[in-house]
Design an enzyme around this catalytic site. Structure first.
Site, PDB file in Angstrom:
ATOM      1  N   ASP A  93      -4.888  -9.400 -31.679  1.00  0.00           N
ATOM      2  CA  ASP A  93      -5.528 -10.166 -30.844  1.00  0.00           C
ATOM      3  C   ASP A  93      -4.047 -11.443 -31.281  1.00  0.00           C
ATOM      4  OD1 ASP A  93      -6.995  -9.957 -33.046  1.00  0.00           O
ATOM      5  OD2 ASP A  93      -8.273 -10.932 -31.653  1.00  0.00           O
ATOM      6  N   ASP A  96      -4.133 -13.853 -37.759  1.00  0.00           N
ATOM      7  CA  ASP A  96      -5.001 -15.185 -39.274  1.00  0.00           C
ATOM      8  C   ASP A  96      -3.877 -15.514 -40.259  1.00  0.00           C
ATOM      9  OD1 ASP A  96      -6.463 -17.794 -39.358  1.00  0.00           O
ATOM     10  OD2 ASP A  96      -8.359 -16.346 -39.671  1.00  0.00           O
ATOM     11  N   LEU A 101      -2.960  -7.236 -40.144  1.00  0.00           N
ATOM     12  CA  LEU A 101      -1.544  -6.607 -39.764  1.00  0.00           C
ATOM     13  C   LEU A 101      -1.277  -5.848 -40.842  1.00  0.00           C
ATOM     14  CD1 LEU A 101      -0.550  -6.382 -36.573  1.00  0.00           C
ATOM     15  CD2 LEU A 101       0.474  -7.818 -37.339  1.00  0.00           C
TER      16      LEU A 101
HETATM   17  P1  IMP Z   1      -6.365 -11.831 -40.433  1.00  0.00           P
HETATM   18  O1  IMP Z   1      -7.066 -10.364 -41.178  1.00  0.00           O
HETATM   19  O2  IMP Z   1      -7.069 -12.663 -40.953  1.00  0.00           O
HETATM   20  O3  IMP Z   1      -5.022 -12.040 -40.139  1.00  0.00           O
HETATM   21  O4  IMP Z   1      -7.526 -11.722 -39.237  1.00  0.00           O
HETATM   22  C1  IMP Z   1      -7.236 -11.160 -37.942  1.00  0.00           C
HETATM   23  C2  IMP Z   1      -7.701 -10.654 -37.616  1.00  0.00           C
HETATM   24  O5  IMP Z   1      -9.661 -11.774 -37.550  1.00  0.00           O
HETATM   25  C3  IMP Z   1      -7.900 -10.732 -35.898  1.00  0.00           C
HETATM   26  O6  IMP Z   1      -7.705  -8.959 -35.703  1.00  0.00           O
HETATM   27  C4  IMP Z   1      -9.064 -11.005 -34.830  1.00  0.00           C
HETATM   28  O7  IMP Z   1     -10.418 -10.281 -34.593  1.00  0.00           O
HETATM   29  C5  IMP Z   1     -10.364 -11.736 -36.176  1.00  0.00           C
HETATM   30  N1  IMP Z   1     -10.114 -13.327 -36.066  1.00  0.00           N
HETATM   31  C6  IMP Z   1      -8.746 -14.258 -37.491  1.00  0.00           C
HETATM   32  N2  IMP Z   1      -8.801 -15.911 -36.519  1.00  0.00           N
HETATM   33  C7  IMP Z   1      -9.665 -15.284 -34.764  1.00  0.00           C
HETATM   34  C8  IMP Z   1     -10.424 -16.346 -33.908  1.00  0.00           C
HETATM   35  O8  IMP Z   1     -10.234 -17.623 -33.862  1.00  0.00           O
HETATM   36  N3  IMP Z   1     -10.966 -16.201 -33.350  1.00  0.00           N
HETATM   37  C9  IMP Z   1     -11.460 -14.607 -33.397  1.00  0.00           C
HETATM   38  N4  IMP Z   1     -11.348 -13.908 -34.141  1.00  0.00           N
HETATM   39  C10 IMP Z   1     -10.668 -13.583 -35.691  1.00  0.00           C
HETATM   40 MG    MG Z   2     -10.381  -8.482 -34.362  1.00  0.00          MG
END
Ligand code: IMP
Ligand code: MG
Length: 176
Positions: A93, A96, A101
């Site tokens: 989705d 962040d 990923l």
């Molecule tokens: P990352 O590992 O920090 O890139 O975070 C990715 C995961 O965090 C995504 O798969 C989302 O499930 C969750 N996430 C990050 N930012 C948001 C947001 O703004 N709203 C909801 N879920 C988020």
């Molecule tokens: Mg997620």
């Protein structure tokens, strides 16, 4: 809740990435590996816009332990297809910090696929903590916590057809 992307804008973004994915792979079969649960709505819309043979595999990753800040990352592979020698497209989705990923790609690489590419609906600007970026991203968004179209806050709001910025009053409204 403040709407950031309307339902039709979201569909337009999915159309765009589907066209990019189609031009990369042509008629070669791909295996889409969708990161549960946030990518569910994007997955359903995206695969219906792809015309090559598509297999769908699920992988579970959870990093958000209830709130809007990142917690311990857990990956579960119990719903994975065999992807050895396959062209894999990992779908999430939102990108962040990128840790989710990156970890999932590492996990998929260990399954000996032929190639691995990545696709996200949203790329949050200025938050990246890893040395990779998604191959396909439908939208760049500002650094705000968003919900809807699959994305949740405490497992709520995934069913909103649009994307919205979560506000203080929405957080206060969530009861357990
Ligand atoms: P990352 O590992 O920090 O890139 O975070 C990715 C995961 O965090 C995504 O798969 C989302 O499930 C969750 N996430 C990050 N930012 C948001 C947001 O703004 N709203 C909801 N879920 C988020
Ligand atoms: Mg997620």
């Amino acid at each position: 809740m403040k709407q950031l992307l309307s339902e039709s804008e979201l569909h337009g973004g999915v159309d765009r990435v589907a066209a990019e994915i189609s031009s990369k792979y042509g008629n070669n079969p791909i295996t889409v590996v969708a990161i549960m649960t946030g990518s569910l709505i994007m997955l359903a819309d995206l695969i219906r816009r792809l015309n090559m043979p598509v297999r769908v595999s699920l992988i579970r990753a959870s990093s958000y332990r209830g709130g809007t800040t990142s917690g311990q990352l857990t990956i579960k592979e119990d719903m994975m297809l065999d992807v050895s020698d396959r062209d894999v497209l990992v779908v999430d989705d939102i990108f962040d910090t990128g840790k989710t990923l990156q970890a999932v790609v590492g996990c998929v690489q260990a399954m000996n696929p032929r190639t691995v590419a990545t696709c996200v609906l949203l790329h949050k600007e200025g938050r990246q903590l890893v040395d990779m970026k998604p191959d396909f991203a439908a939208f760049q968004i500002p650094d705000e916590f968003v919900v809807g179209y699959g994305l949740d806050y405490q497992d709520l709001y995934r069913n909103l057809p649009f994307l919205a910025v979560l506000e203080e009053s929405d957080i206060a409204a969530v009861h357990h």
